[in-house]
Design an enzyme around this catalytic site. Structure first.
Site, PDB file in Angstrom:
ATOM      1  N   SER A   1      34.770  36.685  38.528  1.00  0.00           N
ATOM      2  CA  SER A   1      35.809  36.876  37.536  1.00  0.00           C
ATOM      3  C   SER A   1      37.098  35.941  37.850  1.00  0.00           C
ATOM      4  O   SER A   1      37.238  35.638  39.037  1.00  0.00           O
ATOM      5  CB  SER A   1      36.174  38.473  37.698  1.00  0.00           C
ATOM      6  OG  SER A   1      37.654  38.491  36.960  1.00  0.00           O
TER       7      SER A   1
ATOM      8  N   TYR B   1      40.373  44.478  43.341  1.00  0.00           N
ATOM      9  CA  TYR B   1      39.474  44.007  42.545  1.00  0.00           C
ATOM     10  C   TYR B   1      39.350  42.055  42.678  1.00  0.00           C
ATOM     11  O   TYR B   1      38.627  41.544  42.972  1.00  0.00           O
ATOM     12  CB  TYR B   1      39.618  44.242  40.980  1.00  0.00           C
ATOM     13  CG  TYR B   1      38.711  43.590  40.052  1.00  0.00           C
ATOM     14  CD1 TYR B   1      37.530  44.080  39.921  1.00  0.00           C
ATOM     15  CD2 TYR B   1      39.050  42.528  39.386  1.00  0.00           C
ATOM     16  CE1 TYR B   1      36.461  43.467  39.272  1.00  0.00           C
ATOM     17  CE2 TYR B   1      38.164  41.915  38.561  1.00  0.00           C
ATOM     18  CZ  TYR B   1      36.933  42.576  38.264  1.00  0.00           C
ATOM     19  OH  TYR B   1      36.033  42.035  37.341  1.00  0.00           O
TER      20      TYR B   1
END
Length: 262
Positions: A143, A156
């Site tokens: 990501s 995250y």
């Protein structure tokens, strides 16, 4: 490859979202596909839909955060499909909690799934491919959050950043076995308010992200699929350790700033 020339492809997080789309794409190519997901009902239904179209697909339930569960899942895939040629490590969860309020359980849930889980899957895939002795393809979904911080995304972002370096180390260590290890970094894909992934996603949140993307919209699974398909192909045999961003230019710079005409 199997005797009929098909590859055996394992996709994690294959019950929904990008993982499901990846499984569908490889099944459409004629590959034999193992769909792995922690949600037994969801992944069983997904595999059944593929089988209904004539695809050779099997469902496997496993929690990637649990190394014993992953090991058993890979043993099951090899027992049922004979080997492993391609592994797409896609599973991931997110959160949106400030660090000051972050409970240890939330940190471990995200890091345990995204980083530990990728390690467990990558290791199991590599061990099987090394045993086979004829190379393989591993592709990890990362990501932009690994390289750009967001408030509330501590575990995250940290887990995705760690995942990227893990893949690069694996690239070096597995090169002698002709196993490629690459990364695909999608732009924001709106999963909706899905448990474990998008509880914090509102229409306003998605619109705010879209405003930062030169292409003018957020990503779809269809945008991401060709990159994964290429990196897992025979044509990508000399591509390893690469990160391919599929984000509409979102990672290129600060597009949201007003134009300076001075």
């Amino acid at each position: 490859m199997t005797a009929d020339g098909a590859r055996v492809v394992l996709v994690t997080g294959a019950g929904a979202g990008i993982g499901r789309a990846v499984a569908d794409r490889f099944a459409a190519r004629g590959d034999r596909v193992a769909l792995l997901d922690v949600d037994a009902g969801r992944v069983t239904a997904a595999a059944a839909e593929l089988v209904g179209t004539g695809a050779d697909a099997v469902a496997v339930t496993a929690d990637v955060a649990d190394p014993a569960s992953v090991s058993a899942a890979f043993d099951e895939v090899v027992a049922r499909l004979g080997r492993l040629d391609v592994c797409v490590s896609n599973v991931g969860v997110a959160s949106s909690t400030p660090l000051l309020d972050m409970p240890d359980t939330e940190w471990r849930r995200v890091v345990g799934t995204n980083l530990d889980g990728t390690f467990h899957v990558l290791r199991a895939a590599a061990r099987q491919m090394v045993r086979q002795g004829d190379g393989g393809r591993i592709c990890c979904v990362t990501s932009f959050a690994a390289r750009s911080a967001r408030r509330g995304a501590g575990p995250y972002s940290a887990s995705k950043a760690g995942l990227e370096m893990l893949a690069r180390v694996a690239c070096l260590e597995l090169a002698e076995h002709r196993i490629t290890v690459n990364l695909v970094s999608p732009g924001f894909v709106d999963h909706g308010r899905r448990a474990g992934m998008g509880e914090f996603v509102t229409p306003e949140y998605a619109a705010a992200i879209a405003a930062t993307i030169p292409w003018g919209r957020t990503a779809t699974t269809a945008d991401v699929l060709p990159a994964i398909e290429f990196l897992c192909s025979a044509e990508a045999g000399y591509v390893t350790g690469a990160l391919l961003s599929v984000d509409g230019g979102g990672s290129a710079g600060r597009f949201a700033l007003p134009r300076n005409n001075g």
